[in-house]
Write a protein that holds these residues in place. Structure first.
Motif, mmCIF file in Angstrom:
data_model
loop_
_atom_site.group_PDB
_atom_site.id
_atom_site.type_symbol
_atom_site.label_atom_id
_atom_site.label_comp_id
_atom_site.label_asym_id
_atom_site.label_seq_id
_atom_site.Cartn_x
_atom_site.Cartn_y
_atom_site.Cartn_z
ATOM 1 N N ILE A 157 0.512 -0.842 0.028
ATOM 2 C CA ILE A 157 0.002 0.044 0.069
ATOM 3 C C ILE A 157 0.083 1.338 0.075
ATOM 4 O O ILE A 157 1.732 1.069 0.602
ATOM 5 C CB ILE A 157 -0.764 0.082 1.016
ATOM 6 N N PRO A 158 0.406 2.435 -0.326
ATOM 7 C CA PRO A 158 1.813 3.240 -1.183
ATOM 8 C C PRO A 158 1.538 4.643 0.632
ATOM 9 O O PRO A 158 0.251 4.544 1.024
ATOM 10 C CB PRO A 158 0.801 4.083 -2.116
ATOM 11 N N SER A 159 2.725 4.989 0.685
ATOM 12 C CA SER A 159 2.796 5.573 1.513
ATOM 13 C C SER A 159 2.178 6.903 1.625
ATOM 14 O O SER A 159 1.800 7.176 1.084
ATOM 15 C CB SER A 159 4.386 5.679 2.212
ATOM 16 N N ILE A 160 0.957 7.068 2.683
ATOM 17 C CA ILE A 160 0.410 8.626 2.872
ATOM 18 C C ILE A 160 1.203 9.808 2.529
ATOM 19 O O ILE A 160 1.348 10.681 1.892
ATOM 20 C CB ILE A 160 -0.275 8.338 3.587
ATOM 21 N N VAL A 161 2.572 9.366 3.165
ATOM 22 C CA VAL A 161 3.222 10.694 3.704
ATOM 23 C C VAL A 161 4.646 10.254 3.020
ATOM 24 O O VAL A 161 5.255 8.920 3.623
ATOM 25 C CB VAL A 161 3.440 11.155 4.706
ATOM 26 N N GLY A 162 5.208 10.489 2.240
ATOM 27 C CA GLY A 162 6.904 9.914 1.660
ATOM 28 C C GLY A 162 7.828 9.981 2.864
ATOM 29 O O GLY A 162 8.106 9.247 3.184
ATOM 30 N N ASP A 163 7.582 11.028 3.474
ATOM 31 C CA ASP A 163 9.276 11.435 4.827
ATOM 32 C C ASP A 163 8.640 10.649 6.094
ATOM 33 O O ASP A 163 8.118 11.153 6.433
ATOM 34 C CB ASP A 163 9.049 12.381 5.549
ATOM 35 N N PRO A 164 9.118 9.533 6.694
ATOM 36 C CA PRO A 164 8.810 8.398 7.824
ATOM 37 C C PRO A 164 8.941 9.737 9.179
ATOM 38 O O PRO A 164 7.991 9.631 9.381
ATOM 39 C CB PRO A 164 9.788 7.839 7.850
ATOM 40 N N LEU A 165 9.946 10.912 8.879
ATOM 41 C CA LEU A 165 10.071 11.538 10.290
ATOM 42 C C LEU A 165 9.003 12.886 10.204
ATOM 43 O O LEU A 165 7.823 13.222 11.299
ATOM 44 C CB LEU A 165 11.119 12.091 10.509
ATOM 45 N N LEU A 166 8.602 13.315 8.722
ATOM 46 C CA LEU A 166 6.929 13.863 9.343
ATOM 47 C C LEU A 166 5.672 13.215 8.790
ATOM 48 O O LEU A 166 5.523 13.968 9.608
ATOM 49 C CB LEU A 166 7.029 14.498 7.092
ATOM 50 N N GLU A 167 5.902 11.980 8.461
ATOM 51 C CA GLU A 167 4.264 11.194 8.753
ATOM 52 C C GLU A 167 4.298 11.035 10.192
ATOM 53 O O GLU A 167 2.951 10.572 10.540
ATOM 54 C CB GLU A 167 4.427 9.926 8.131
ATOM 55 N N TYR A 168 5.440 10.517 11.406
ATOM 56 C CA TYR A 168 5.607 10.954 12.595
ATOM 57 C C TYR A 168 4.766 11.745 13.458
ATOM 58 O O TYR A 168 3.735 11.223 14.143
ATOM 59 C CB TYR A 168 6.621 10.249 13.053
ATOM 60 N N TYR A 169 5.566 12.572 12.860
ATOM 61 C CA TYR A 169 4.427 14.315 13.254
ATOM 62 C C TYR A 169 3.420 14.658 12.560
ATOM 63 O O TYR A 169 2.350 15.238 13.595
ATOM 64 C CB TYR A 169 5.485 15.401 13.154
ATOM 65 N N ILE A 170 3.142 14.088 11.463
ATOM 66 C CA ILE A 170 1.658 13.989 11.306
ATOM 67 C C ILE A 170 1.100 13.457 12.062
ATOM 68 O O ILE A 170 -0.691 13.762 12.670
ATOM 69 C CB ILE A 170 1.373 14.007 9.499
ATOM 70 N N LEU A 171 0.919 11.749 11.489
ATOM 71 C CA LEU A 171 0.360 10.892 13.260
ATOM 72 C C LEU A 171 0.288 12.350 14.606
ATOM 73 O O LEU A 171 -1.327 11.856 14.861
ATOM 74 C CB LEU A 171 1.129 9.916 13.269
ATOM 75 N N LEU A 172 1.072 12.297 15.036
ATOM 76 C CA LEU A 172 0.936 13.223 16.459
ATOM 77 C C LEU A 172 0.216 14.323 16.353
ATOM 78 O O LEU A 172 -0.920 13.899 17.735
ATOM 79 C CB LEU A 172 2.689 13.532 16.907
ATOM 80 N N ALA A 173 0.117 15.019 15.507
ATOM 81 C CA ALA A 173 -0.819 16.509 15.578
ATOM 82 C C ALA A 173 -2.085 15.387 15.930
ATOM 83 O O ALA A 173 -3.345 16.219 16.702
ATOM 84 C CB ALA A 173 -0.417 16.878 13.796
ATOM 85 N N ILE A 174 -2.532 14.203 14.999
ATOM 86 C CA ILE A 174 -3.880 13.836 14.718
ATOM 87 C C ILE A 174 -4.147 13.148 16.092
ATOM 88 O O ILE A 174 -5.074 13.680 16.339
ATOM 89 C CB ILE A 174 -4.101 12.432 13.929
ATOM 90 N N VAL A 175 -2.978 12.392 16.082
ATOM 91 C CA VAL A 175 -3.466 12.032 17.587
ATOM 92 C C VAL A 175 -4.029 12.924 19.098
ATOM 93 O O VAL A 175 -4.821 12.663 19.616
ATOM 94 C CB VAL A 175 -1.925 11.094 18.180
ATOM 95 N N ILE A 176 -2.489 14.060 18.855
ATOM 96 C CA ILE A 176 -3.159 15.539 20.040
ATOM 97 C C ILE A 176 -3.918 15.606 19.528
ATOM 98 O O ILE A 176 -5.303 16.111 20.713
ATOM 99 C CB ILE A 176 -1.983 15.817 20.203
#
Lengths: 320, 340
Positions: A157-176
């Protein structure tokens, strides 16, 4: 110690203050800095991302188990539907991650309405068994339908965000954002009504509340969290398999929520985060993680019904 | 001959194990009001114990002896389970024993015993310092019970996996019971008839025990009005141990009988547990007869589906369970509501 004690660990004001402010800030700071020191304790970035997915799932599940007091084993269905939906959409239909996630969360919500409406015709033990039946149905269906990959699941499945670190922070924002929504939700009159259902369903009924509607709505709200978590899991790990529908996954989220301390939102965040990390880091080093988790789970249920949250809150209270 | 007869008999055998399991579960649930999610683990232990004893002794007689020993062992585990549910802090001693076995496996017998003694002493000291009251899970609601017994199942399954290894094991049917019997021009595998026969005997014995013996009367009275029974000077706790023992006996027997028919692995109990819940829901709680009908019905349904359309076997079963739960929550054969 009655059922109430285990479902509603007595909360003193210290615990509340700590839980809602200091605890949340501590957890947020930990998660924000996590990618920079996680490697030192044997973690890695994709594990941190997986932790966030489960934290989001646990936040939503706490509304169902911790606040409304319903033992649903069907939330993995919404989790899996979110995952499979996002996977299928990204693989075959659209390139837009936002659209795929949005659509699959909506789908998870629809499924949650159907399952919630059907299974809330029962209650207590039979509710748990009915939801378990739905989970097993989806599990066996997912393993048998070759269009969704059967036993192998969906991979690549294609990744939703290319950069893993950016992906982490986007998820963190969603979680917060998700956590803030949940904190707010449980403090509204609606959230208080859910707690009322947990404490005394009959009384709420006689006060004129439509108890079933409240229960179904809590089921759907927490199901939406589960659906979002599932679609983020598929979108970040690139894989979703039928195991997400397996009954063990249902109990996994129950275990995280209880060990963390249900009915507190902060507790399940702690439980899911700590235990997903432990499972990967410790579980990889020792061969028998499952019985160890079972022992910890039992010890928490028997001796510390308030979970990690209450332990931390008490320790914090004594320090002051 | 008819190909259908074979399918029906297979279904009957599958149904028998479900009948044994579901009866045990529903006796414990009906009489003690406890949901035992560790029931599948008892089944699994029964199968492993049979495997161990039967392959150690060998021969047909050894197999029969293995069934008896395995069932007795599971009864002992079941009684232990009762005590742990009643006095949850005792679970720590069970953990000590598991730790001892683990160390024994790794570093030899004497180290194992040493570690066991140290752990037990440590737990005893810790518990005596905590001196709190940990209330019995019999007095808590169903949800804490589900979680507690599920945790126990995780630990038991994991412990068996540590001791016996995660792989699949097989036990062959003993010589005396292999082959087949021909009745009225139809041929049946002997072992399957043996399973059906033993199950029928066990079910009749349990029903008769509950219906006609002194203990059975006490148990039934205890379900209806525990306080009154206690006022009459009867020790209900002991009667409750008997109930748990009967439930465990049926689970152990089911596991022992199935040992030569299924591949044996540490997580085999879970599938049977979930199916047994389906049987209870489809049949309805409150009457052993309902469970028997539902068990046989589910067994035959699974066997027929397994022959003609295996992909949908489980799905059909759970759809059936869902439909029954939503339209007739008292069960297909039951007459009382379960929600009351």
């Amino acid at each position: 110690m009655s059922i109430r004690t285990i479902l509603n660990p007595a909360r003193d004001s210290t615990a509340d203050i700590l839980g809602n402010n200091v605890g949340f800030v501590l957890i947020a700071v930990t998660l924000i800095t996590l990618p920079f020191w996680f490697g030192a304790v044997g973690g890695y970035l994709s594990l941190a991302t997986t932790m966030l997915v489960w934290i989001l799932f646990a936040i939503g599940y706490d509304i169902e188990l911790g606040y409304t007091g319903q033992l649903s084993l069907a939330h993995t269905v919404m989790f899996g539907i979110g995952g499979y939906g996002t996977g299928l959409l990204l693989l075959y239909v659209t390139d837009s991650a936002v659209l795929a996630i949005l659509l699959s969360v909506v789908l998870a919500g629809v499924i949650a309405i159907i399952i919630g409406w059907l299974s809330h015709r029962t209650s207590g033990l039979f509710f748990a068994l009915a939801t378990l039946a739905f989970t097993m149905m989806f599990y066996f269906a997912a393993t048998q339908i070759s269009a969704v990959g059967g036993h192998d699941g969906l991979s690549g499945i294609p990744s939703i965000v290319g950069d893993p670190l950016l992906e982490y922070y986007i998820l963190l924002a969603i979680v917060i954002v998700g956590a803030l929504i949940a904190y707010h939700l449980v403090s509204t009159p609606y959230g208080k009504a859910l707690v009322g259902i947990r404490e005394n369903e009959q009384r709420l009924k006689h006060l004129g509340y439509n108890v079933t509607a409240y229960k179904i709505s809590a089921f759907v709200v927490s199901g939406l969290f589960a659906g979002l978590a599932g679609s983020l899991l598929a979108g970040t790990s690139g894989f979703i398999g039928p195991e997400v529908f397996f009954w063990m996954t249902s109990f996994q989220i129950v275990i995280y929520t209880i060990i963390g301390g249900m009915g507190t939102i902060t507790g399940p965040i702690l439980g899911a985060g700590v235990f997903v990390a432990l499972e990967s880091i410790v579980g990889a080093r020792i061969a028998h993680w499952e019985p160890l988790l079972g022992m910890l789970f039992i010890i928490v249920i028997v001796f510390f019904p308030g979970g990690l949250y209450m332990l931390a809150a008490k320790a914090g209270g004594e320090l002051r | 001959m008819f190909p259908g007869v074979d399918i029906l008999l297979n279904g009957l055998v599958q149904g028998m194990v479900l009948v044994l399991m579901a009866t045990g579960l529903s006796i414990i649930f009906g009489m003690l009001d406890v949901v035992n999610f560790a029931h599948g683990s008892l089944y699994m232990i029964g199968a492993y114990a049979t495997l161990l004893v039967a392959s150690f002794l060998g021969g047909s007689l050894g197999f029969v002896f293995a069934i008896a020993t395995a069932t007795a062992f599971v009864v002992a585990v079941g009684i232990g389970l009762h005590y742990v549910i009643d006095r949850p802090e005792w679970i720590l001693y069970a953990f000590c024993i598991l730790g001892g076995i683990y160390i024994w496996n790794m570093y030899g017998l004497y180290t194992g015993i040493g570690v066991l003694l140290v752990l037990v002493a440590a737990v005893a000291i810790i518990l005596s310092f905590m001196r709190s009251e940990w209330s019995s899970f019999y007095e808590r609601g169903h949800l804490p019970q589900i979680m507690f017994t599920f945790g126990i199942a995780l630990v038991i399954d994991g412990a068996v996996e540590i001791i016996a290894g995660p792989g699949y094991r097989n036990l062959s049917i003993p010589e005396l019971l292999t082959g087949s019997v021909t009745v009225f021009g139809l041929t049946y595998p002997t072992y399957r008839l043996f399973v059906v026969g033993v199950t029928i005997v066990a079910m009749i014995a349990v029903s008769a025990f509950i219906r006609y013996t002194e203990y059975g009367r006490i148990i039934r009275a205890g379900v209806t009005d525990p306080e009154m029974v206690r006022l009459l000077g009867i020790d209900l706790d002991r009667a409750f141990i008997v109930v748990f023992a009967i439930g465990a006996l049926l689970a152990g027997l089911a596991g022992a009988l199935m040992a030569p028919l299924r591949s044996i692995h540490p997580h085999m109990g879970v599938e049977v547990l979930v199916l047994s819940f389906a049987v209870i829901i489809i049949g309805g709680i409150g009457n052993i007869r309902n469970i028997v009908y539902a068990g046989i019905l589910v067994g035959i349904l699974m066997s027929v589906m397994g022959t003609y359309y295996p992909a949908a076997t489980e799905v059909i079963l759970f759809v059936t369970m869902g439909i029954v739960l939503l339209t007739r929550p008292q069960g297909l054969f039951g007459s009382q509501g379960v929600n009351s």
